[in-house]
Write an enzyme that holds these catalytic residues in place. Structure first.
Site, mmCIF file in Angstrom:
data_model
loop_
_atom_site.group_PDB
_atom_site.id
_atom_site.type_symbol
_atom_site.label_atom_id
_atom_site.label_comp_id
_atom_site.label_asym_id
_atom_site.label_seq_id
_atom_site.Cartn_x
_atom_site.Cartn_y
_atom_site.Cartn_z
ATOM 1 N N ASP A 98 8.826 -3.604 -5.290
ATOM 2 C CA ASP A 98 8.183 -4.614 -4.440
ATOM 3 C C ASP A 98 8.684 -6.008 -4.819
ATOM 4 O OD1 ASP A 98 6.314 -6.305 -3.090
ATOM 5 O OD2 ASP A 98 4.831 -4.691 -3.119
ATOM 6 N N HIS A 100 7.534 -8.934 -3.194
ATOM 7 C CA HIS A 100 6.600 -9.992 -2.778
ATOM 8 C C HIS A 100 5.994 -10.683 -4.005
ATOM 9 C CE1 HIS A 100 6.791 -7.232 0.673
ATOM 10 N NE2 HIS A 100 6.691 -8.341 1.397
ATOM 11 N N SER A 151 3.177 0.353 -2.850
ATOM 12 C CA SER A 151 2.865 -0.260 -4.147
ATOM 13 C C SER A 151 1.471 0.124 -4.638
ATOM 14 C CB SER A 151 2.956 -1.786 -4.059
ATOM 15 O OG SER A 151 4.268 -2.158 -3.721
#
Ligand code: B1M
Length: 214
Positions: A98, A100, A151
């Site tokens: 991930d 972000h 996630s």
């Protein structure tokens, strides 16, 4: 158009050129954190909706994210900071797979400004790196962030791995794809110590940290 409206629109448009002026103007009326939480995050919400419905393409989302980062970096020095001894340490990471990190980095800023030591590992962190850092830094808590649905599964697997290795440090989980129910049922069950909590936003993260160290 007010500077507040211009800031929201700038996030949507990914338009950071000259954003400092709008931020300066907005700061005459609002504290920096309110600017982030209200006007800038409002823009990000619109971006998420446009992207989710196929009306915005990824490169433009990236421009919006970069604009958000520019704005937060500009505001950061103006935020109130608590001086004095560090109150405790948290290891923060965006989980494996991930990228972000805007939310995680906001958590970093808010905890740091409130006197905690934050060891921010960055994005795409495998559980081994998180565990090693928690032990090396003698962390009082571990914070995992992730925005993708996959996630949320990784977070639960990470907790299983931490259980296997006998860790019992408190863990906070945050990110848009999580729900309180998932954290408080599935994730708590995956971690033998049971010390797992859901952080809806960065201030929730701050409250949880305060509860752990005090
Ligand atoms: Co992506 N992305 N993205 N993206 N992106 C989402 C998450 C998505 C919901 C958009 C959508 O479809 N509507 C969707 C996920 C769907 C899903 O999993 N079901 C998505 C997707 C699909 C993707 C890609 C797969 C797209 C692709 O490549 N085809 C790809 C994934 C890459 C990867 O990770 N491997 C991708 C890429 C990107 C960009 C790189 C372009 C960019 C990120 C840039 C960056 O972060 N450096 C991006 C962005 C910007 C978004 C949206 C639009 C905005 C995210 C954001 O920054 N929000 C997002 C839409 C959405 O979230 N609805 C989306 C602002 C931020 C402050 O909020 O991170 O939620 P957030 O943090 C909050 C709370 O959640 C909480 O506090 C924060 C403040 O209140 N919090 C914590 C978060 N972590 C915490 C930890 C804590 C405590 C609180 O303690 C530990």
């Amino acid at each position: 158009e007010t500077p507040e409206e211009r800031l929201t629109q700038r996030i949507v448009d990914g338009d950071r050129q000259g954003i400092e002026q709008d931020l300066d103007e907005a700061m005459q009326k609002h504290p920096p954190l309110d600017i982030i939480n209200n006007f800038l995050l409002d823009g990000m919400k619109v971006v998420g909706e446009l992207f989710g419905s196929g009306k915005m393409q990824l490169p433009f989302v990236l421009q919006s994210a970069e604009t958000m980062k520019t704005a937060v970096a500009y505001l950061e020095p103006f935020m109130e900071k608590q001086e004095g001894q560090e109150k405790g340490t948290i290891v923060l990471a965006t989980v494996k797979g991930d990228v972000h990190d805007i939310g995680k980095n906001l958590v970093d800023i808010i905890l740091t400004n409130n006197g905690y030591r934050v060891v921010n590992l960055g994005i795409k962190q495998p559980v081994t790196a998180i565990i090693e850092a928690a032990q090396k830094e003698k962390a009082d808590a571990v914070g995992m962030s992730g925005l993708l649905v996959k996630s949320t599964v990784i977070m639960r697997e990470n907790l299983e791995e931490m259980t296997r290795l006998g860790l019992d440090v408190p863990v906070f989980l945050g990110g848009a794809a999580l729900t309180r129910k998932y954290v408080e049922e599935d994730c708590v069950r995956a971690y033998a110590s049971g010390r797992v909590a859901y952080a809806r936003d960065a201030f929730d993260g701050l409250d949880l940290m305060a509860r752990v160290v005090n």
